[in-house]
Design a protein around this motif. Structure first.
Motif, PDB file in Angstrom:
ATOM      1  N   VAL A 157       0.878  -1.140   0.180  1.00  0.00           N
ATOM      2  CA  VAL A 157      -0.109   0.092  -0.219  1.00  0.00           C
ATOM      3  C   VAL A 157       0.818   1.465  -0.013  1.00  0.00           C
ATOM      4  CG1 VAL A 157      -1.747   1.252   1.250  1.00  0.00           C
ATOM      5  CG2 VAL A 157      -1.741  -1.264   1.248  1.00  0.00           C
ATOM      6  N   THR A 158       0.554   2.317  -0.929  1.00  0.00           N
ATOM      7  CA  THR A 158       0.782   3.520  -0.797  1.00  0.00           C
ATOM      8  C   THR A 158      -0.190   4.538  -0.353  1.00  0.00           C
ATOM      9  OG1 THR A 158       2.710   3.051  -2.428  1.00  0.00           O
ATOM     10  CG2 THR A 158       2.134   5.398  -2.157  1.00  0.00           C
ATOM     11  N   ALA A 159      -0.083   5.099   0.678  1.00  0.00           N
ATOM     12  CA  ALA A 159      -1.068   5.895   0.977  1.00  0.00           C
ATOM     13  C   ALA A 159      -0.604   7.533   0.752  1.00  0.00           C
ATOM     14  CB  ALA A 159      -1.245   5.974   2.590  1.00  0.00           C
ATOM     15  N   THR A 160      -1.658   8.228  -0.133  1.00  0.00           N
ATOM     16  CA  THR A 160      -0.986   9.723  -0.145  1.00  0.00           C
ATOM     17  C   THR A 160      -2.151  10.519   0.150  1.00  0.00           C
ATOM     18  OG1 THR A 160      -2.494   9.565  -2.378  1.00  0.00           O
ATOM     19  CG2 THR A 160       0.023   8.735  -2.471  1.00  0.00           C
ATOM     20  N   ASP A 161      -1.612  11.686   0.455  1.00  0.00           N
ATOM     21  CA  ASP A 161      -2.663  13.162   1.043  1.00  0.00           C
ATOM     22  C   ASP A 161      -1.828  14.149   0.753  1.00  0.00           C
ATOM     23  OD1 ASP A 161      -5.241  12.978   2.903  1.00  0.00           O
ATOM     24  OD2 ASP A 161      -3.859  14.879   2.881  1.00  0.00           O
ATOM     25  N   TRP A 162      -2.566  15.421   0.570  1.00  0.00           N
ATOM     26  CA  TRP A 162      -2.248  16.558   0.472  1.00  0.00           C
ATOM     27  C   TRP A 162      -1.448  17.230   1.591  1.00  0.00           C
ATOM     28  CZ3 TRP A 162      -5.934  20.964  -1.398  1.00  0.00           C
ATOM     29  CH2 TRP A 162      -5.477  22.228  -2.061  1.00  0.00           C
ATOM     30  N   TYR A 163      -1.940  16.774   2.821  1.00  0.00           N
ATOM     31  CA  TYR A 163      -1.435  17.139   4.062  1.00  0.00           C
ATOM     32  C   TYR A 163      -0.443  16.332   4.769  1.00  0.00           C
ATOM     33  CZ  TYR A 163      -5.116  20.656   5.228  1.00  0.00           C
ATOM     34  OH  TYR A 163      -5.957  21.866   5.192  1.00  0.00           O
ATOM     35  N   PRO A 164       1.033  16.734   4.671  1.00  0.00           N
ATOM     36  CA  PRO A 164       1.806  16.042   5.675  1.00  0.00           C
ATOM     37  C   PRO A 164       1.378  15.651   6.851  1.00  0.00           C
ATOM     38  CG  PRO A 164       2.716  18.252   4.604  1.00  0.00           C
ATOM     39  CD  PRO A 164       1.431  18.049   4.422  1.00  0.00           C
ATOM     40  N   GLU A 165       0.651  16.408   7.569  1.00  0.00           N
ATOM     41  CA  GLU A 165       0.091  15.942   8.919  1.00  0.00           C
ATOM     42  C   GLU A 165      -0.851  14.610   8.800  1.00  0.00           C
ATOM     43  OE1 GLU A 165      -0.001  20.366   8.862  1.00  0.00           O
ATOM     44  OE2 GLU A 165      -0.307  18.770   7.501  1.00  0.00           O
ATOM     45  N   ALA A 166      -1.384  14.528   7.765  1.00  0.00           N
ATOM     46  CA  ALA A 166      -2.292  13.241   7.379  1.00  0.00           C
ATOM     47  C   ALA A 166      -1.199  12.186   7.530  1.00  0.00           C
ATOM     48  CB  ALA A 166      -3.115  13.429   6.265  1.00  0.00           C
TER      49      ALA A 166
END
Length: 281
Positions: free
Chosen positions: A153-162
């Motif tokens: 799994v690669t999880a991505t988000d706009w927020y580094p905090e996420a």
């Protein structure tokens, strides 16, 4: 009536150009994240939809590795309890400068019904060994479930905090998840170097037209020709920005309805599960 009104307001008004737009967005954000006491007029009519009925138990705790306090949300998915570190208040994370720059709001910090529905769907799939990409992962519940099923799994988000929270949640669960910051409008080369993915997932990521517009050219570049994408959304009108053009481009789009008993959002208890399959090679 309340749910219908909220659904209509969110789908038909672009608040960005209004005077005091941030204040209005804050009000809407508060509305979306404080709807636990609303009675749902549609629930009794769910005879043909599968219902998901897990509840979240929140325990206040302090994250010693972070200057901000955190809480743990305990969520049951397919009979297994998951502990998710999350901020105690998403509303308190609203940054006026970040909003003025790119209209960014901390939706990542909430545990939304669509994320729970997506996690339940993944718990039913045989995805061991598959390469999975989560878009807009937030707290990462679907990514955690996919990893527990043996997926890479690669999880991505706009927020580094996420992504920080996803890493901690994965560590707590004894799972390995790769994370990567991702701006759909200006994606880095690294995400394309990791592609193609066998499965792309996203929960409640189509809440604005611009999101669908960004994903429309991005999905074909990230998804393997034999792969598929699963997107869950609580019947947001903005989802059509992505879903309507796909069949015109040869994609298969199928949708099923799932009933959700936990905290309701502005669209009511029904969550759409969209399966997107690219054109045959």
């Amino acid at each position: 009536l309340l749910y219908r009104l909220r659904h209509w307001v969110y789908g038909n008004f672009d608040l960005r150009g209004l005077s005091g737009g941030l204040r209005l967005r804050k009000l809407l954000f508060h509305w979306l994240t404080h709807s636990t006491h609303c009675k749902n007029p549609f629930l009794a009519g769910l005879s043909s939809s599968r219902r998901i009925g897990a509840s979240a138990n929140f325990t206040a705790m302090t994250n010693a590795a972070n200057s901000h306090p955190s809480i743990v949300a305990r969520v049951v998915v397919a009979g297994r309890e998951w502990s998710l570190w999350r901020p105690p208040s998403a509303e308190d994370l609203i940054d006026e400068q970040a909003y003025a720059r790119d209209e960014r709001l901390p939706y990542w910090a909430e545990l939304w019904p669509s994320g729970h529905v997506l996690a339940e769907e993944l718990a039913l799939l045989d995805i061991g060994g598959s390469r999975v990409l989560e878009l807009g992962c937030g707290l990462g519940l679907p990514s955690l479930v996919a990893a527990s099923r043996g997926a890479d799994v690669t999880a991505t988000d706009w927020y580094p905090e996420a992504l920080d929270h996803v890493c901690r949640n994965a560590e707590e669960a004894g799972l390995k998840i790769q994370t990567l910051p991702m701006d759909w409008f200006n994606p880095s080369e690294e995400i394309f170097e990791r592609a193609p993915f066998d499965l792309i997932i996203g929960a409640d990521v189509l809440y604005e037209d611009r999101n669908g517009e960004a994903l429309l050219p991005l999905l074909p570049r990230l998804l393997a020709p034999s792969g598929k994408a699963i997107i869950t959304d609580p019947r947001r009108p903005n989802a059509r920005t992505l879903l309507k053009p796909l069949p015109e481009r040869g994609w298969s789009v199928t949708t099923k309805d799932i009933g959700h008993r936990t905290r309701k959002d502005e669209s009511g208890p029904i969550v759409h599960v969209h399966q997107l399959t690219p054109p045959a090679a």
